[in-house]
Design a protein around this motif. Sequence first.
Motif, PDB file in Angstrom:
ATOM      1  N   TRP A  22      57.882  -8.222  65.897  1.00  0.00           N
ATOM      2  CA  TRP A  22      58.689  -7.334  66.722  1.00  0.00           C
ATOM      3  C   TRP A  22      59.674  -6.421  65.843  1.00  0.00           C
ATOM      4  O   TRP A  22      59.711  -5.101  65.911  1.00  0.00           O
ATOM      5  N   GLN A  23      60.315  -7.145  65.035  1.00  0.00           N
ATOM      6  CA  GLN A  23      61.392  -6.432  64.225  1.00  0.00           C
ATOM      7  C   GLN A  23      60.695  -5.374  63.375  1.00  0.00           C
ATOM      8  O   GLN A  23      61.042  -4.430  63.129  1.00  0.00           O
ATOM      9  N   MET A  35      69.346   2.328  65.621  1.00  0.00           N
ATOM     10  CA  MET A  35      68.152   3.260  65.895  1.00  0.00           C
ATOM     11  C   MET A  35      68.449   4.301  67.108  1.00  0.00           C
ATOM     12  O   MET A  35      68.084   5.511  67.048  1.00  0.00           O
ATOM     13  N   ARG A  36      69.009   3.532  68.070  1.00  0.00           N
ATOM     14  CA  ARG A  36      69.332   4.337  69.128  1.00  0.00           C
ATOM     15  C   ARG A  36      70.532   5.592  68.728  1.00  0.00           C
ATOM     16  O   ARG A  36      70.607   6.757  69.079  1.00  0.00           O
ATOM     17  N   ILE A  93      67.392  -7.723  65.320  1.00  0.00           N
ATOM     18  CA  ILE A  93      66.685  -7.056  66.190  1.00  0.00           C
ATOM     19  C   ILE A  93      67.883  -6.012  67.233  1.00  0.00           C
ATOM     20  O   ILE A  93      67.690  -4.982  67.527  1.00  0.00           O
ATOM     21  N   THR A 140      54.355  -5.598  58.346  1.00  0.00           N
ATOM     22  CA  THR A 140      54.073  -5.610  60.057  1.00  0.00           C
ATOM     23  C   THR A 140      53.218  -6.637  60.491  1.00  0.00           C
ATOM     24  O   THR A 140      53.605  -7.558  61.444  1.00  0.00           O
ATOM     25  N   HIS A 158      66.009   2.023  58.060  1.00  0.00           N
ATOM     26  CA  HIS A 158      65.988   3.159  59.371  1.00  0.00           C
ATOM     27  C   HIS A 158      65.846   4.577  58.932  1.00  0.00           C
ATOM     28  O   HIS A 158      64.898   5.331  59.366  1.00  0.00           O
ATOM     29  N   ARG A 163      57.885  -3.978  63.858  1.00  0.00           N
ATOM     30  CA  ARG A 163      57.400  -2.909  64.561  1.00  0.00           C
ATOM     31  C   ARG A 163      58.397  -1.755  64.714  1.00  0.00           C
ATOM     32  O   ARG A 163      58.027  -0.400  64.856  1.00  0.00           O
ATOM     33  N   MET A 164      59.679  -2.421  65.069  1.00  0.00           N
ATOM     34  CA  MET A 164      60.615  -1.434  65.509  1.00  0.00           C
ATOM     35  C   MET A 164      60.892  -0.610  64.235  1.00  0.00           C
ATOM     36  O   MET A 164      61.267   0.521  64.430  1.00  0.00           O
ATOM     37  N   GLU A 220      68.867   8.414  66.396  1.00  0.00           N
ATOM     38  CA  GLU A 220      67.532   9.175  66.848  1.00  0.00           C
ATOM     39  C   GLU A 220      67.840  10.584  66.644  1.00  0.00           C
ATOM     40  O   GLU A 220      66.929  11.291  65.853  1.00  0.00           O
ATOM     41  N   GLN A 280      69.382  -3.474  64.927  1.00  0.00           N
ATOM     42  CA  GLN A 280      68.524  -2.442  64.666  1.00  0.00           C
ATOM     43  C   GLN A 280      68.369  -1.650  65.889  1.00  0.00           C
ATOM     44  O   GLN A 280      68.197  -0.337  65.706  1.00  0.00           O
ATOM     45  N   TYR A 281      68.293  -2.280  67.011  1.00  0.00           N
ATOM     46  CA  TYR A 281      68.171  -1.350  68.321  1.00  0.00           C
ATOM     47  C   TYR A 281      69.279  -0.432  68.282  1.00  0.00           C
ATOM     48  O   TYR A 281      69.326   0.821  68.575  1.00  0.00           O
TER      49      TYR A 281
END
Length: 233
Positions: free
Chosen positions: A163-164, A226-227, A219, A189, A56, A166-167, A230, A222-223
């Motif tokens: 989806w992963q 990433m949060r 995922i 991708t 990331h 793209r994230m 940021e 990652q979410y």
Amino acid sequence: MLALYHQIIYQPLLNLLVWGYNSLPGHDIGIVIIILTVLVRLLLAPTMHKQIKSQHAMSSLQPKLDEVKARHKDDKEAQAKAVMALYKEHNVNPFSSCLPLLIQLPILIALYQVFNKALNGHLEGLYHIVFNPGTINPYFLGFINLATPNIILAVFAGALQFWQARMMQAKNTNKAADATAKAIQMQTTYLLPLVSIFIAWRLPAGLPLYWIVTTLFAIGQQYYIMRKSEKAF
């Protein structure tokens, strides 16, 4: 080395799978696969956290890297120094994701082999305390045969991989972005999920089920990362 891999990684995972199948009411191998995959992912969570965080960080830095490369496109030495300075400024090590991946791979490969062999009735290597059921009922939820290919699970596995990817894709609008980097990103991708669907469609459905669970777990990681990251960029 192969014998060590078999004794330390493969055999314990096989015995956990069969023990779970014997112990779970209803003996649903699909649920056992899901539980075992989650347990392994939890075990690997610290190393995968480092890998995803590094990926990331690299993805977030990509626009700035492209600017540096464009600014010093005629001076490779200055470009290399500027890139290293950018990594140092943001405390990013471009190679930091390699070690976690090396730690994960033997376990993930063993898990893949365990599911493949168990679904085909190859249960050699059980401990004497684990009952050998002879064969494993391959049906998940009573109607999905995990020992034969399943196009729905294959497509779902590929869609989650898309989806992963793209994230992790950099939000890069810089027209001077490196063409090679863009090509690799596009292949990761769009092409890899299609390849995954093609491969998963030809394998026992238990393996796409494993891919689905492990990708969903990734995922979620990652979410969260990433949060949390940021504001760093």
